[in-house]
Motif scaffolding. Structure first.
Motif, PDB file in Angstrom:
ATOM      1  N   PRO A 256       0.215  10.148 -11.529  1.00  0.00           N
ATOM      2  CA  PRO A 256       1.165  11.112 -10.936  1.00  0.00           C
ATOM      3  C   PRO A 256       1.577  10.786  -9.503  1.00  0.00           C
ATOM      4  CG  PRO A 256      -0.589  12.263 -12.091  1.00  0.00           C
ATOM      5  CD  PRO A 256      -0.976  10.823 -12.078  1.00  0.00           C
ATOM      6  N   ALA A 257       0.709  10.101  -8.751  1.00  0.00           N
ATOM      7  CA  ALA A 257       1.010   9.812  -7.346  1.00  0.00           C
ATOM      8  C   ALA A 257       1.804   8.525  -7.167  1.00  0.00           C
ATOM      9  CB  ALA A 257      -0.282   9.722  -6.535  1.00  0.00           C
ATOM     10  N   PHE A 258       1.995   7.752  -8.246  1.00  0.00           N
ATOM     11  CA  PHE A 258       2.706   6.484  -8.148  1.00  0.00           C
ATOM     12  C   PHE A 258       4.143   6.673  -8.608  1.00  0.00           C
ATOM     13  CE2 PHE A 258      -1.274   3.581  -8.816  1.00  0.00           C
ATOM     14  CZ  PHE A 258      -1.850   4.162  -7.701  1.00  0.00           C
ATOM     15  N   GLU A 259       5.085   6.138  -7.827  1.00  0.00           N
ATOM     16  CA  GLU A 259       6.487   6.227  -8.221  1.00  0.00           C
ATOM     17  C   GLU A 259       6.770   5.369  -9.450  1.00  0.00           C
ATOM     18  OE1 GLU A 259       9.104   5.467  -4.859  1.00  0.00           O
ATOM     19  OE2 GLU A 259       7.457   5.973  -3.532  1.00  0.00           O
ATOM     20  N   GLU A 260       6.107   4.224  -9.527  1.00  0.00           N
ATOM     21  CA  GLU A 260       6.354   3.266 -10.600  1.00  0.00           C
ATOM     22  C   GLU A 260       5.024   2.667 -11.035  1.00  0.00           C
ATOM     23  OE1 GLU A 260      10.328   0.991  -9.787  1.00  0.00           O
ATOM     24  OE2 GLU A 260       9.270   1.268  -7.894  1.00  0.00           O
ATOM     25  N   PRO A 261       5.010   1.950 -12.168  1.00  0.00           N
ATOM     26  CA  PRO A 261       3.728   1.471 -12.687  1.00  0.00           C
ATOM     27  C   PRO A 261       3.175   0.236 -11.981  1.00  0.00           C
ATOM     28  CG  PRO A 261       5.505   0.842 -14.156  1.00  0.00           C
ATOM     29  CD  PRO A 261       6.117   1.714 -13.110  1.00  0.00           C
ATOM     30  N   TYR A 262       2.061   0.398 -11.329  1.00  0.00           N
ATOM     31  CA  TYR A 262       1.203  -0.710 -10.934  1.00  0.00           C
ATOM     32  C   TYR A 262      -0.220  -0.168 -10.892  1.00  0.00           C
ATOM     33  CZ  TYR A 262       1.030   0.953  -6.038  1.00  0.00           C
ATOM     34  OH  TYR A 262       0.838   1.694  -4.895  1.00  0.00           O
ATOM     35  N   LYS A 263      -1.201  -1.053 -10.806  1.00  0.00           N
ATOM     36  CA  LYS A 263      -2.583  -0.635 -11.000  1.00  0.00           C
ATOM     37  C   LYS A 263      -3.450  -1.028  -9.820  1.00  0.00           C
ATOM     38  CE  LYS A 263      -6.437  -0.979 -14.298  1.00  0.00           C
ATOM     39  NZ  LYS A 263      -6.902  -1.629 -15.544  1.00  0.00           N
ATOM     40  N   LEU A 264      -4.235  -0.072  -9.345  1.00  0.00           N
ATOM     41  CA  LEU A 264      -5.273  -0.321  -8.359  1.00  0.00           C
ATOM     42  C   LEU A 264      -6.631  -0.131  -9.031  1.00  0.00           C
ATOM     43  CD1 LEU A 264      -4.000   1.672  -5.216  1.00  0.00           C
ATOM     44  CD2 LEU A 264      -3.742  -0.769  -5.682  1.00  0.00           C
ATOM     45  N   THR A 265      -7.484  -1.122  -8.921  1.00  0.00           N
ATOM     46  CA  THR A 265      -8.864  -0.982  -9.387  1.00  0.00           C
ATOM     47  C   THR A 265      -9.744  -0.891  -8.151  1.00  0.00           C
ATOM     48  OG1 THR A 265      -8.393  -2.253 -11.390  1.00  0.00           O
ATOM     49  CG2 THR A 265     -10.698  -1.969 -10.774  1.00  0.00           C
ATOM     50  N   LEU A 266     -10.269   0.297  -7.890  1.00  0.00           N
ATOM     51  CA  LEU A 266     -11.005   0.561  -6.659  1.00  0.00           C
ATOM     52  C   LEU A 266     -12.500   0.385  -6.874  1.00  0.00           C
ATOM     53  CD1 LEU A 266      -9.139   3.851  -5.630  1.00  0.00           C
ATOM     54  CD2 LEU A 266      -8.615   1.511  -4.912  1.00  0.00           C
ATOM     55  N   SER A 267     -13.133  -0.337  -5.970  1.00  0.00           N
ATOM     56  CA  SER A 267     -14.594  -0.450  -5.961  1.00  0.00           C
ATOM     57  C   SER A 267     -15.125   0.567  -4.949  1.00  0.00           C
ATOM     58  CB  SER A 267     -15.023  -1.863  -5.564  1.00  0.00           C
ATOM     59  OG  SER A 267     -14.542  -2.806  -6.506  1.00  0.00           O
ATOM     60  N   CYS A 268     -15.851   1.540  -5.432  1.00  0.00           N
ATOM     61  CA  CYS A 268     -16.263   2.667  -4.589  1.00  0.00           C
ATOM     62  C   CYS A 268     -17.785   2.774  -4.497  1.00  0.00           C
ATOM     63  CB  CYS A 268     -15.712   3.979  -5.157  1.00  0.00           C
ATOM     64  SG  CYS A 268     -13.930   4.020  -5.365  1.00  0.00           S
ATOM     65  N   LYS A 269     -18.223   3.324  -3.385  1.00  0.00           N
ATOM     66  CA  LYS A 269     -19.613   3.701  -3.193  1.00  0.00           C
ATOM     67  C   LYS A 269     -19.590   5.150  -2.738  1.00  0.00           C
ATOM     68  CE  LYS A 269     -23.939   1.956  -1.276  1.00  0.00           C
ATOM     69  NZ  LYS A 269     -24.554   0.893  -0.440  1.00  0.00           N
ATOM     70  N   GLY A 270     -19.944   6.038  -3.647  1.00  0.00           N
ATOM     71  CA  GLY A 270     -19.762   7.457  -3.368  1.00  0.00           C
ATOM     72  C   GLY A 270     -18.274   7.759  -3.281  1.00  0.00           C
ATOM     73  N   GLU A 271     -17.862   8.395  -2.194  1.00  0.00           N
ATOM     74  CA  GLU A 271     -16.452   8.737  -1.988  1.00  0.00           C
ATOM     75  C   GLU A 271     -15.716   7.711  -1.129  1.00  0.00           C
ATOM     76  OE1 GLU A 271     -14.586  11.472  -3.207  1.00  0.00           O
ATOM     77  OE2 GLU A 271     -16.310  11.439  -4.545  1.00  0.00           O
ATOM     78  N   ILE A 272     -16.391   6.614  -0.774  1.00  0.00           N
ATOM     79  CA  ILE A 272     -15.805   5.607   0.107  1.00  0.00           C
ATOM     80  C   ILE A 272     -15.351   4.393  -0.708  1.00  0.00           C
ATOM     81  CG2 ILE A 272     -16.178   4.121   2.114  1.00  0.00           C
ATOM     82  CD1 ILE A 272     -16.207   7.125   2.723  1.00  0.00           C
ATOM     83  N   VAL A 273     -14.138   3.945  -0.456  1.00  0.00           N
ATOM     84  CA  VAL A 273     -13.596   2.758  -1.132  1.00  0.00           C
ATOM     85  C   VAL A 273     -14.040   1.513  -0.371  1.00  0.00           C
ATOM     86  CG1 VAL A 273     -11.503   1.545  -1.826  1.00  0.00           C
ATOM     87  CG2 VAL A 273     -11.606   4.045  -1.974  1.00  0.00           C
ATOM     88  N   GLU A 274     -14.652   0.577  -1.093  1.00  0.00           N
ATOM     89  CA  GLU A 274     -15.118  -0.658  -0.461  1.00  0.00           C
ATOM     90  C   GLU A 274     -14.153  -1.818  -0.654  1.00  0.00           C
ATOM     91  OE1 GLU A 274     -19.060  -1.193  -2.150  1.00  0.00           O
ATOM     92  OE2 GLU A 274     -19.948  -0.257  -0.368  1.00  0.00           O
ATOM     93  N   ASP A 275     -13.368  -1.802  -1.741  1.00  0.00           N
ATOM     94  CA  ASP A 275     -12.422  -2.884  -2.006  1.00  0.00           C
ATOM     95  C   ASP A 275     -11.432  -2.410  -3.061  1.00  0.00           C
ATOM     96  OD1 ASP A 275     -11.171  -5.306  -1.812  1.00  0.00           O
ATOM     97  OD2 ASP A 275     -12.808  -6.503  -2.644  1.00  0.00           O
ATOM     98  N   ALA A 276     -10.361  -3.183  -3.238  1.00  0.00           N
ATOM     99  CA  ALA A 276      -9.362  -2.843  -4.248  1.00  0.00           C
ATOM    100  C   ALA A 276      -8.722  -4.109  -4.789  1.00  0.00           C
ATOM    101  CB  ALA A 276      -8.291  -1.925  -3.653  1.00  0.00           C
ATOM    102  N   GLN A 277      -8.423  -4.084  -6.067  1.00  0.00           N
ATOM    103  CA  GLN A 277      -7.658  -5.147  -6.706  1.00  0.00           C
ATOM    104  C   GLN A 277      -6.313  -4.568  -7.124  1.00  0.00           C
ATOM    105  OE1 GLN A 277      -8.605  -8.355  -6.911  1.00  0.00           O
ATOM    106  NE2 GLN A 277     -10.536  -7.859  -5.885  1.00  0.00           N
TER     107      GLN A 277
END
Length: 359
Positions: A12-33
């Motif tokens: 819902p928050a993306f205008e168009e289709p692309y993908k983020l794969t988030l590496s998280c520790k708790g509520e903190i994002v450590e990296d993204a692809q």
């Protein structure tokens, strides 16, 4: 325990289709692809199978928000190869259309950003102004999205009543001054949700090769309208907006102030619109052997076109580089150490366009 969370390709928050794969520790994002390529349309290949006139219509469909800048940039490259001179009046009209398109794009982005923050009343105020910009575009071109204004050597339609367009531009200016600029620069809710969020340092911005408002919000003083002037920017003067706080708030303020500069450029161009033709009497249907590049400052940043001609009416090669192609990967630098809840706002702050990226 660390975990991975996919956002997209449909979200819902993306205008168009692309993908983020988030590496998280708790509520903190450590990296993204970051993954793109979900709406590939092969426009570059199609452009090499159509003549130049049809290609100007085709490249308008690279992006529905910044369609005019794609047609005008390709036309500039072809005009270089063919030695085609654009009349002064056409140069000014191209500038007016380019800045109206920038206004429309920035207002569209601002409305979506306000919605992501949860500021629904602000969303309605901004979209009212966006409608007024689209009214001007319709008054000039007859269209509200793909305008069909660019021809080789000039434009397809004249501006016959500059005073009425000026009056409409003044109405938009008042709305920006009274509503959009004060709220985006002073409102406590906006500042609390954007200040210090999604930081992209100047070094990271340079490393990823970012362009446009995203780069200028990270202290990079680069704007094609100043660095490599085209259309009527040399005649009208230009003031770029650069900040160095590098966060979402900086991206908000840069775009807000750029809208005021766009209004100034539109008003100056309308008041000083030269007389004369809007395109040459004759434009060659075939373009001689050669190659050329052209650059323009689209709403999201630099658009780059490479065109190679083989002496026929069809290009041998067309290469397009859009701003989102280089801006989207920088999300990875922005999200590290950020809260998961801020991801929709951070990715929206770069104004990503997958239509352009997956051209």
């Amino acid at each position: 325990m660390p975990y991975k969370l996919p956002l997209g390709p449909l979200h819902p928050a993306f205008e168009e289709p692309y993908k983020l794969t988030l590496s998280c520790k708790g509520e903190i994002v450590e990296d993204a692809q970051v993954e793109v390529g979900f709406v590939m349309r092969s426009i570059e290949l199609l452009a090499q199978r159509r003549n130049y006139i049809r290609d100007l219509v085709l490249v308008e469909h690279v992006c529905g928000i910044c369609s005019n800048v794609h047609a005008s940039t390709m036309a500039m490259a072809v005009e270089k190869i063919g030695g085609i001179t654009v009349p002064d009046r056409a140069r000014y009209i191209r500038t007016i259309m380019g800045e109206l398109e920038r206004l429309h794009s920035h207002l569209l982005w601002a409305g979506i950003g306000a919605e992501d923050i949860g500021y629904h009343s602000m969303f309605m105020e901004i979209y009212f102004l966006r409608e007024r910009v689209m009214d001007i575009l319709e008054a000039i071109s007859g269209n509200r999205v793909n305008y069909g204004m660019i021809s080789l050597g000039g434009v397809t339609r004249d501006i016959t009543d500059p005073k009425s367009i000026l009056a409409m531009a003044e109405e938009i200016k008042k709305g920006l001054e009274k509503v959009v600029i004060p709220i985006f620069t002073q409102d406590k809710t906006i500042i609390a949700r954007t200040k210090g969020i999604g930081t992209l340092s100047k070094d990271d911005a340079l490393m990823y090769g970012t362009v446009g408002p995203l780069a200028r919000a990270s202290g990079i003083e680069e704007d094609i309208r100043e660095s490599f002037p085209y259309a009527a920017y040399d005649d009208l003067g230009f003031k770029k907006v650069v900040l160095d706080s590098c966060d979402v708030q900086a991206r908000v303020v840069v775009r807000a102030l750029e809208m005021m500069e766009s209004i100034r450029l539109i008003e100056e161009a309308l008041k000083n619109l030269p007389s004369g033709p809007i395109r040459p009497e004759q434009v060659p249907l075939t373009i001689p052997d050669g190659e050329a590049t052209a650059r323009s400052e689209a709403p999201r940043g630099e658009v780059f076109y490479y065109v190679k001609s083989n002496g026929t009416d069809t290009p041998a090669r067309v290469k397009i580089r859009t701003p989102s192609f280089v801006n989207i990967p920088s999300i990875r630098a922005m999200v590290k150490g950020q809260y998961l809840a801020d991801m929709p706002l951070i990715q929206a702050s770069i104004d990503p366009c997958c239509s352009c990226t997956d051209r």
